[in-house]
Enzyme design. Sequence first.
Site, PDB file in Angstrom:
ATOM      1  N   GLY A 106       0.919  -1.197  -0.054  1.00 11.05           N
ATOM      2  CA  GLY A 106      -0.012   0.010  -0.029  1.00 11.05           C
ATOM      3  C   GLY A 106       0.918   1.379   0.173  1.00 11.05           C
ATOM      4  CG  ASP A 140      -0.634  -0.552   8.258  1.00 11.89           C
ATOM      5  OD1 ASP A 140      -1.538   0.078   8.469  1.00 11.89           O
ATOM      6  OD2 ASP A 140      -0.582  -1.446   7.555  1.00 11.89           O
ATOM      7  N   GLY A 163      -5.962   0.648   9.736  1.00 11.84           N
ATOM      8  CA  GLY A 163      -5.482  -0.067  10.935  1.00 11.84           C
ATOM      9  C   GLY A 163      -5.963  -1.110  11.036  1.00 11.84           C
ATOM     10  NE  ARG A 164      -9.110  -6.402   8.137  1.00 12.81           N
ATOM     11  CZ  ARG A 164     -10.363  -6.496   7.967  1.00 12.81           C
ATOM     12  NH1 ARG A 164     -11.062  -5.237   8.071  1.00 12.81           N
ATOM     13  NH2 ARG A 164     -11.150  -7.493   7.790  1.00 12.81           N
ATOM     14  CE1 TYR A 201      -6.600   2.112  -0.670  1.00 13.95           C
ATOM     15  CE2 TYR A 201      -7.412   2.584  -2.945  1.00 13.95           C
ATOM     16  CZ  TYR A 201      -6.877   1.818  -2.061  1.00 13.95           C
ATOM     17  OH  TYR A 201      -6.699   0.344  -2.500  1.00 13.95           O
ATOM     18  CG  LEU A 202     -10.681  10.182   0.786  1.00 15.38           C
ATOM     19  CD1 LEU A 202     -11.592  11.528   1.187  1.00 15.38           C
ATOM     20  CD2 LEU A 202     -10.274  10.352  -0.673  1.00 15.38           C
ATOM     21  NE  ARG A 243      -3.264   3.759   0.688  1.00 13.31           N
ATOM     22  CZ  ARG A 243      -3.430   2.416   0.123  1.00 13.31           C
ATOM     23  NH1 ARG A 243      -3.265   1.319   1.237  1.00 13.31           N
ATOM     24  NH2 ARG A 243      -3.451   2.091  -1.063  1.00 13.31           N
TER      25      ARG A 243
END
Lengths: 420, 420
Positions: free
Chosen positions: A13, A144, A191-192, A297-298, A300
Amino acid sequence: MARKNAFYAQSGGVTAVINASAAGVIEAARDNKATIGKLYAGRNGIIGALTEDLIDTSKESKSAIAALKHTPGGAFGSCRYKLKDLESSRREYERLIEVFKAHDIGYFFYNGGGDSADTCLKISQLSKTMGYPIQAIHVPKTVDNDLPITDVCPGFGSVAKYTAVSCREAALDVASMCATSTKVFVMEVMGRHAGWIAAAAGLAKDKPEDAPHVILFPEIAFDQKAFLKKVDDTVKKVGYCVIVVSEGARTADGTFLADAGTTDAFGHKQLGGVAPVLAQMVKNELGYKYHWAVSDYLQRAARHIASATDVDQAYAVGRAAVEFAVAGKNAVMPTIERKKTKKYGWTIGEAPLKKVANVEKKMPRKFISKDGFGITPAGRAYLEPLIGGESYPPYKNGLPQFAELKLTPVAKKLNDHFEV
Amino acid sequence: MARKNAFYAQSGGVTAVINASAAGVIEAARDNKATIGKLYAGRNGIIGALTEDLIDTSKESKSAIAALKHTPGGAFGSCRYKLKDLESSRREYERLIEVFKAHDIGYFFYNGGGDSADTCLKISQLSKTMGYPIQAIHVPKTVDNDLPITDVCPGFGSVAKYTAVSCREAALDVASMCATSTKVFVMEVMGRHAGWIAAAAGLAKDKPEDAPHVILFPEIAFDQKAFLKKVDDTVKKVGYCVIVVSEGARTADGTFLADAGTTDAFGHKQLGGVAPVLAQMVKNELGYKYHWAVSDYLQRAARHIASATDVDQAYAVGRAAVEFAVAGKNAVMPTIERKKTKKYGWTIGEAPLKKVANVEKKMPRKFISKDGFGITPAGRAYLEPLIGGESYPPYKNGLPQFAELKLTPVAKKLNDHFEV
């Protein structure tokens, strides 16, 4: 040392500042022409190496490379593709060596997170395992913030800043409206596995009654009763409640709240979106009017509100990677080392890839408040300097102007097609 | 003219720049002390007038008022509360007059959209209808850009800039990842009745292959087949597809796509969120991996990326409202008039409230491309100057510093409690 060409690729990512690392690598390579010949970028990460789809960065102007410092996304394309170990993927490693040999590549720079560090480590061992001499240096990157050893991962500081700024702004909106309208606002952030990004929202809080009032971390098992009580108490006391939730928030048995179950009209399970699940829960149980946002996505990609500290660090690790290579190093990663001074300062350190690959840094429990809904002074002390400083891109006609690269392909030397 | 006190209130959904209008009103009132005595702000809009909950703006420092120019949200609190006509709500009008009389209020400034203009018009008629002399001036504000006569509504330019900037940034993210991951990104923006905000995202597109590739407007009936074909064609041609959708996107029979039907685990219909509905549709019908974002309040609170033009205009209409009052005017609204010059320029005009109240400005069909999925050069020509210029708030420790007001209450003069 014989002059060799170099390969650079972006992996996983992307972030608002991964291209600043690219600029660091490219500019440092240009400064070390005695050692590094051409610097080729892989189109779409390691896939570009496997398919011999290389971009000649020497064709890019100095100003285009400088513009990468303020350009989000991955300028050469990234990928989600993990090389397996040598035993299961010998064909791929042979292919890489074939391509490296054809283009006289002796330096490998890989810009990514934990999975990519593992790939980079495997490449660094090719001289031992396959007899092909190459130096592989990993360039850290991930929103992350989960790489070990380094104090912070470039990319994190900017998403942290976006999150804290957006939370502070939106809270003023909710505060204005709460007398007759929305009382609860839920903001979902990435943040998975770890709550670093959600934690950063905590920086928006200056006074006890300030937002965010509730942060939900993946590290703390979701307790519906405690959550609803906290929300209700906050609305009754402050008039409104701002909740920041990590996409990875989960119950004690590990079930993601996001999977707790929306289905669409066709009966398909709907993926993603913990914010609407929580908002609906608040509405059903407490009756408060809500709004919710999912930045996705905004957050990052938000180079317009990047942390200047993050941009500087991203650029610095790119440069350092090349300097490490020029110094003859292999299987290492430049790190950010926090100085032990009162005023925040940092220097570049060095970590062996063996200690980085596949190791996930967790957020310390001591950064999360006792009730599990906020950050502690220790968390704040760690996070605050990382969002320091603004680094605005140039604008034209009201819009940021980003790098436009030529992306000139390198002529293929191998005739065979490789399927990834 | 006898010196009278004034009342100012904020109404309806707030914006990133409504406080700039407040600053304009307050600073202009301070410059006109011969005519205007104290300026009282209503806490939570007109409700503050009904409940005699007034804030004495004269207690605020010059620097605090100046800081309103870079502070989002509604500093005095806003409300969703519409006064009905005199016949059905005589009690409320009598109460307003009672409060105005008690505090010697002769000027009424109301900062809001279409509904608020209607309230303001009714107040402006109190001398005729109820024999209480008052001048009422409306200060335009709405992210929806749906007020007539004025070229643009203060508040719109900033949400437009946020939308265009975010779309351009996120598109770079998607472009980086599309080879192996996300191919379709859906970004939902505000606009229940009109597609102005979605249209603004179109400014991000410089070249034909640039994002946004598909814009869905409330003005154009959603055609699933045409939509899916456009998405599929775009992915095949460009490699990825960025969709911007107005929350008010609907089918030919008027059904909002957002209501097309998600239900949660408990069988409750889930409110809001057209982005996940579309993303799921793309996944089900075309099989592409997707991501989606819903900016919600973040977009209209995003003072950090406000349009400098919008900030200037918001401030100017606030000042103009006071100047109109001092000039003896009533039942009017300052407007933004676009100059007919090649280079964008604007001046303050004047509109009678009768022609503003309850009239909704639609987006002209000629601003939407023939296929219904984008904007035309005419649309671009209208929109582009509105997002011009950056106007950054000051930062400390990485975060924007917003106005902190004392919000000193005015001593109540009426003993009775009024229930709204």
